[in-house]
Design an enzyme around this catalytic site. Structure first.
Site, PDB file in Angstrom:
ATOM      1  N   GLY A 239       0.793  -1.226   0.000  1.00  0.00           N
ATOM      2  CA  GLY A 239       0.000   0.000   0.000  1.00  0.00           C
ATOM      3  C   GLY A 239       0.824   1.275   0.000  1.00  0.00           C
ATOM      4  O   GLY A 239       0.268   2.373   0.085  1.00  0.00           O
ATOM      5  N   GLU A 278       5.176  -5.976   1.381  1.00  0.00           N
ATOM      6  CA  GLU A 278       4.535  -6.465   0.154  1.00  0.00           C
ATOM      7  C   GLU A 278       4.138  -5.318  -0.771  1.00  0.00           C
ATOM      8  O   GLU A 278       2.969  -5.078  -1.007  1.00  0.00           O
ATOM      9  CB  GLU A 278       3.261  -7.249   0.516  1.00  0.00           C
ATOM     10  CG  GLU A 278       3.470  -8.401   1.468  1.00  0.00           C
ATOM     11  CD  GLU A 278       2.152  -8.929   2.047  1.00  0.00           C
ATOM     12  OE1 GLU A 278       2.113 -10.107   2.413  1.00  0.00           O
ATOM     13  OE2 GLU A 278       1.164  -8.160   2.135  1.00  0.00           O
ATOM     14  N   GLY A 280       3.257  -3.294  -4.028  1.00  0.00           N
ATOM     15  CA  GLY A 280       2.778  -3.530  -5.392  1.00  0.00           C
ATOM     16  C   GLY A 280       2.951  -2.256  -6.195  1.00  0.00           C
ATOM     17  O   GLY A 280       3.958  -2.048  -6.866  1.00  0.00           O
ATOM     18  N   ARG A 317      -9.475   1.075 -13.635  1.00  0.00           N
ATOM     19  CA  ARG A 317      -9.354   1.891 -12.423  1.00  0.00           C
ATOM     20  C   ARG A 317     -10.178   3.175 -12.407  1.00  0.00           C
ATOM     21  O   ARG A 317     -10.795   3.485 -11.381  1.00  0.00           O
ATOM     22  CB  ARG A 317      -7.873   2.227 -12.164  1.00  0.00           C
ATOM     23  CG  ARG A 317      -7.051   1.033 -11.668  1.00  0.00           C
ATOM     24  CD  ARG A 317      -5.560   1.346 -11.547  1.00  0.00           C
ATOM     25  NE  ARG A 317      -5.294   2.692 -11.117  1.00  0.00           N
ATOM     26  CZ  ARG A 317      -5.387   3.127  -9.850  1.00  0.00           C
ATOM     27  NH1 ARG A 317      -5.699   2.292  -8.893  1.00  0.00           N
ATOM     28  NH2 ARG A 317      -5.155   4.375  -9.552  1.00  0.00           N
ATOM     29  N   TYR A 321     -12.604   2.704  -9.341  1.00  0.00           N
ATOM     30  CA  TYR A 321     -12.155   3.386  -8.123  1.00  0.00           C
ATOM     31  C   TYR A 321     -12.305   4.905  -8.181  1.00  0.00           C
ATOM     32  O   TYR A 321     -11.944   5.588  -7.221  1.00  0.00           O
ATOM     33  CB  TYR A 321     -10.656   3.110  -7.889  1.00  0.00           C
ATOM     34  CG  TYR A 321     -10.277   1.666  -7.744  1.00  0.00           C
ATOM     35  CD1 TYR A 321     -10.956   0.818  -6.866  1.00  0.00           C
ATOM     36  CD2 TYR A 321      -9.209   1.144  -8.459  1.00  0.00           C
ATOM     37  CE1 TYR A 321     -10.578  -0.504  -6.726  1.00  0.00           C
ATOM     38  CE2 TYR A 321      -8.824  -0.187  -8.326  1.00  0.00           C
ATOM     39  CZ  TYR A 321      -9.517  -1.001  -7.458  1.00  0.00           C
ATOM     40  OH  TYR A 321      -9.133  -2.308  -7.320  1.00  0.00           O
ATOM     41  N   CYS A 363     -19.911  -0.562 -24.360  1.00  0.00           N
ATOM     42  CA  CYS A 363     -21.303  -0.135 -24.202  1.00  0.00           C
ATOM     43  C   CYS A 363     -21.673  -0.024 -22.723  1.00  0.00           C
ATOM     44  O   CYS A 363     -22.454  -0.827 -22.193  1.00  0.00           O
ATOM     45  CB  CYS A 363     -22.220  -1.098 -24.938  1.00  0.00           C
ATOM     46  SG  CYS A 363     -21.764  -1.211 -26.671  1.00  0.00           S
ATOM     47  N   GLU A 364     -21.072   0.920 -22.049  1.00  0.00           N
ATOM     48  CA  GLU A 364     -21.312   1.201 -20.629  1.00  0.00           C
ATOM     49  C   GLU A 364     -21.071   2.688 -20.415  1.00  0.00           C
ATOM     50  O   GLU A 364     -20.064   3.224 -20.898  1.00  0.00           O
ATOM     51  CB  GLU A 364     -20.297   0.467 -19.731  1.00  0.00           C
ATOM     52  CG  GLU A 364     -20.383  -1.030 -19.734  1.00  0.00           C
ATOM     53  CD  GLU A 364     -21.336  -1.570 -18.679  1.00  0.00           C
ATOM     54  OE1 GLU A 364     -21.786  -0.812 -17.799  1.00  0.00           O
ATOM     55  OE2 GLU A 364     -21.628  -2.777 -18.773  1.00  0.00           O
ATOM     56  N   TYR A 392      -2.344  -2.566 -11.497  1.00  0.00           N
ATOM     57  CA  TYR A 392      -3.794  -2.759 -11.590  1.00  0.00           C
ATOM     58  C   TYR A 392      -4.323  -2.252 -12.932  1.00  0.00           C
ATOM     59  O   TYR A 392      -5.446  -1.778 -13.028  1.00  0.00           O
ATOM     60  CB  TYR A 392      -4.508  -2.107 -10.396  1.00  0.00           C
ATOM     61  CG  TYR A 392      -3.907  -2.563  -9.083  1.00  0.00           C
ATOM     62  CD1 TYR A 392      -4.163  -3.853  -8.608  1.00  0.00           C
ATOM     63  CD2 TYR A 392      -3.017  -1.764  -8.375  1.00  0.00           C
ATOM     64  CE1 TYR A 392      -3.562  -4.314  -7.450  1.00  0.00           C
ATOM     65  CE2 TYR A 392      -2.408  -2.215  -7.208  1.00  0.00           C
ATOM     66  CZ  TYR A 392      -2.680  -3.487  -6.752  1.00  0.00           C
ATOM     67  OH  TYR A 392      -2.076  -3.939  -5.614  1.00  0.00           O
TER      68      TYR A 392
HETATM   69  C1  LIG Z   1      -2.892  -5.851  -2.884  1.00  0.00           C
HETATM   70  C2  LIG Z   1      -2.045  -6.240  -1.750  1.00  0.00           C
HETATM   71  C3  LIG Z   1      -0.771  -5.685  -1.588  1.00  0.00           C
HETATM   72  C4  LIG Z   1      -0.209  -4.626  -2.493  1.00  0.00           C
HETATM   73  O1  LIG Z   1      -0.868  -3.384  -2.425  1.00  0.00           O
HETATM   74  P1  LIG Z   1      -0.231  -2.118  -3.189  1.00  0.00           P
HETATM   75  O2  LIG Z   1      -1.148  -0.983  -2.918  1.00  0.00           O
HETATM   76  O3  LIG Z   1      -0.206  -2.446  -4.641  1.00  0.00           O
HETATM   77  O4  LIG Z   1       1.134  -1.920  -2.654  1.00  0.00           O
HETATM   78  C5  LIG Z   1       0.002  -6.155  -0.536  1.00  0.00           C
HETATM   79  N1  LIG Z   1      -0.450  -7.097   0.320  1.00  0.00           N
HETATM   80  C6  LIG Z   1      -1.680  -7.638   0.203  1.00  0.00           C
HETATM   81  C7  LIG Z   1      -2.116  -8.664   1.173  1.00  0.00           C
HETATM   82  C8  LIG Z   1      -2.522  -7.221  -0.831  1.00  0.00           C
HETATM   83  O5  LIG Z   1      -3.742  -7.747  -0.935  1.00  0.00           O
END
Ligand SMILES: *Cc1c(COP(=O)(O)O)cnc(C)c1O
Length: 443
Positions: A239, A278, A280, A317, A321, A363-364, A392
């Site tokens: 995150g 973790e 992303g 996205r 979102y 078509c949305e 994403y």
């Molecule tokens: C999606 C996710 C992430 C990565 O989130 P990012 O915002 O992309 O960094 C890390 N850990 C878990 C468990 C997730 O579901």
């Protein structure tokens, strides 16, 4: 996005002209910069050097095998959330002892697969799941390690509701006040419950949100260890933010965030804990763009509308979102230099631009990338770049409206290489039967 630059008014990715990529590989197309992935991984390694964590890239943010391989070659581990992602991770060459397996609903088959592969750590999200992990591990005659994903009831006010996962109203984790019992000695025959996992959502723009959750985790470690249990791993989740806007200075620097989190974790580090993160989007979002071509311009009731060849099936996205991405022509001779030099949202009106809706062919009503976006006057055939699409983007793409997913191209060392071919019409029906009287059908 240091490797996405305008040279003589034309967008280049690591020195390769966007226009040439679209001409050669078609449009729409996702384009990634390999060096950006490497740089972002290095930035995170440095930012979190104070706790030297195992960095497990979140596969769901950008799942292409070449992307995973590139990061694995840098020493990165992987965070998977399904058997399919585990398959990708192993195929990309990730060592099993650098793979963590998260997700609220791991199936029995997925657990069999993961235990057989020997993944490093399961992030378990319920007691029922731990019992299932234990049963599968026992049947396989293996011992496995698990962390409990706790729900700390901490949410960042600036995280979108749909991607906020640390609050008490969400499905994620075990409420932190009910989790201690899962660590009781001898509760499971073949699972060692030795870690605590949090993931508060995406993105978390403020370090203080992590710090608030870590306070609760540390109290939990204190309680458990006072009761004779030993905690080996703290997983802080992902995150960490990416830059989605044009300000030259990011809203939050990863270095500052890493510093704050590492400082807060020094007490646990001194007690011998090991750490996992973790990330992303902080690695992948600004490593990729989506190139899309204007098909038509028309005048709507309120505004001009540009219909482009990518739809919400390619990039979900904005409509899912409410995400806003910088969108700019790949060829334009003003504001040149760097994407952060493009006009800021609040300066657009003064720049002689016009407000236009950027929509797809699906078509949305929700099939849009931006509404009332200020852009130079566009015409049919213009190539647009939608920035910060590495996370994403393609991993959420679908075949909705029977449109094949686009190609993915990786630029590395001045060379553009296809890392996923564009899906064709045969791909759309590859798994379908035509009627119930076909040769495949019994009777
Ligand atoms: C999606 C996710 C992430 C990565 O989130 P990012 O915002 O992309 O960094 C890390 N850990 C878990 C468990 C997730 O579901």
């Amino acid at each position: 996005m240091d490797y996405f630059n305008y040279v003589d008014g034309e967008l280049h990715i690591e020195g390769v002209a966007a226009r040439h990529i679209a001409e050669e590989h078609g449009s729409p197309v996702y384009v990634y910069s390999a060096q950006t992935f490497r740089d972002h991984f290095a930035v995170l390694e440095n930012a979190f050097a104070g706790i030297a964590p195992l960095i497990c890239f979140s596969v769901k943010s950008c799942s292409n095998l070449s992307v995973l391989k590139l990061l694995v070659d840098q020493g990165c581990g992987l965070d998977v959330v399904s058997g399919g992602e585990l398959f990708r991770a192993l195929k990309a060459g990730a060592p099993a002892d650098k793979i963590v397996f998260a997700g609220v609903g791991k199936s029995r088959d997925e657990l069999v697969q993961a235990i057989d592969a020997g993944v490093f750590l399961f992030n378990a999200e319920s007691e029922a799941e731990l019992l299932r992990i234990d049963a599968v591990a026992s049947a396989a005659g293996k011992r496995v390690k698990a962390a409990i994903r706790v729900n700390p009831d901490v949410a960042d006010a600036d995280t979108p509701e749909k991607t906020s996962t640390g609050g008490r109203q969400t499905k994620f984790g075990v409420p932190i006040e009910r989790a201690d019992v899962l660590f009781e000695a001898g509760r499971y025959s073949n699972v060692d419950v030795v870690g605590i996992h949090i993931h508060l959502g995406s993105p978390i723009p403020a370090a203080k949100t992590y710090l608030a959750a870590i306070d609760k985790v540390e109290q939990m470690v204190d309680r458990l260890e006072a009761g004779g249990r030993q905690i080996e791993f703290i997983n802080v989740g992902g995150g960490f933010p990416a830059q989605y806007r044009t300000e030259a200075k990011p809203v939050c620097s990863l270095t500052d965030m890493g510093d704050a989190i590492c400082t807060r974790l020094q007490g646990l580090k001194a007690r011998g804990k090991h750490f996992i993160i973790e990330p992303g989007r902080s690695i992948s979002a600004n490593a990729g763009i989506l190139l899309t071509t204007v098909e038509y311009i028309k005048q709507g009731w309120e505004r001009k509308i540009a219909i482009v060849d990518a739809g919400m099936n390619v990039l979900l996205r904005p409509t899912l979102y409410g995400a806003s991405h910088v969108i700019w022509p790949a060829r334009f001779n003003r504001f040149g230099g760097h994407w952060t030099a493009l006009p800021r949202e609040d300066a657009l009106a003064d720049a002689g631009l016009e407000a236009i809706d950027i929509v797809g062919p699906i078509c949305e009503t929700g099939d849009y990338f931006a509404l009332g976006h200020a852009l130079p006057v566009l015409g049919g055939g213009d190539l647009l770049a939608i920035y910060s699409c590495g996370a994403y983007g393609m991993s959420m793409a679908s075949q909705y409206n029977s449109r094949g997913r686009p190609a993915e191209v990786m630029v590395d060392g001045g060379k553009a290489r296809v890392i996923r071919t564009r899906e064709n019409h045969a791909d759309l029906v590859a798994h379908e039967l035509c009627g119930l009287t076909g040769a495949h059908h019994a009777g």
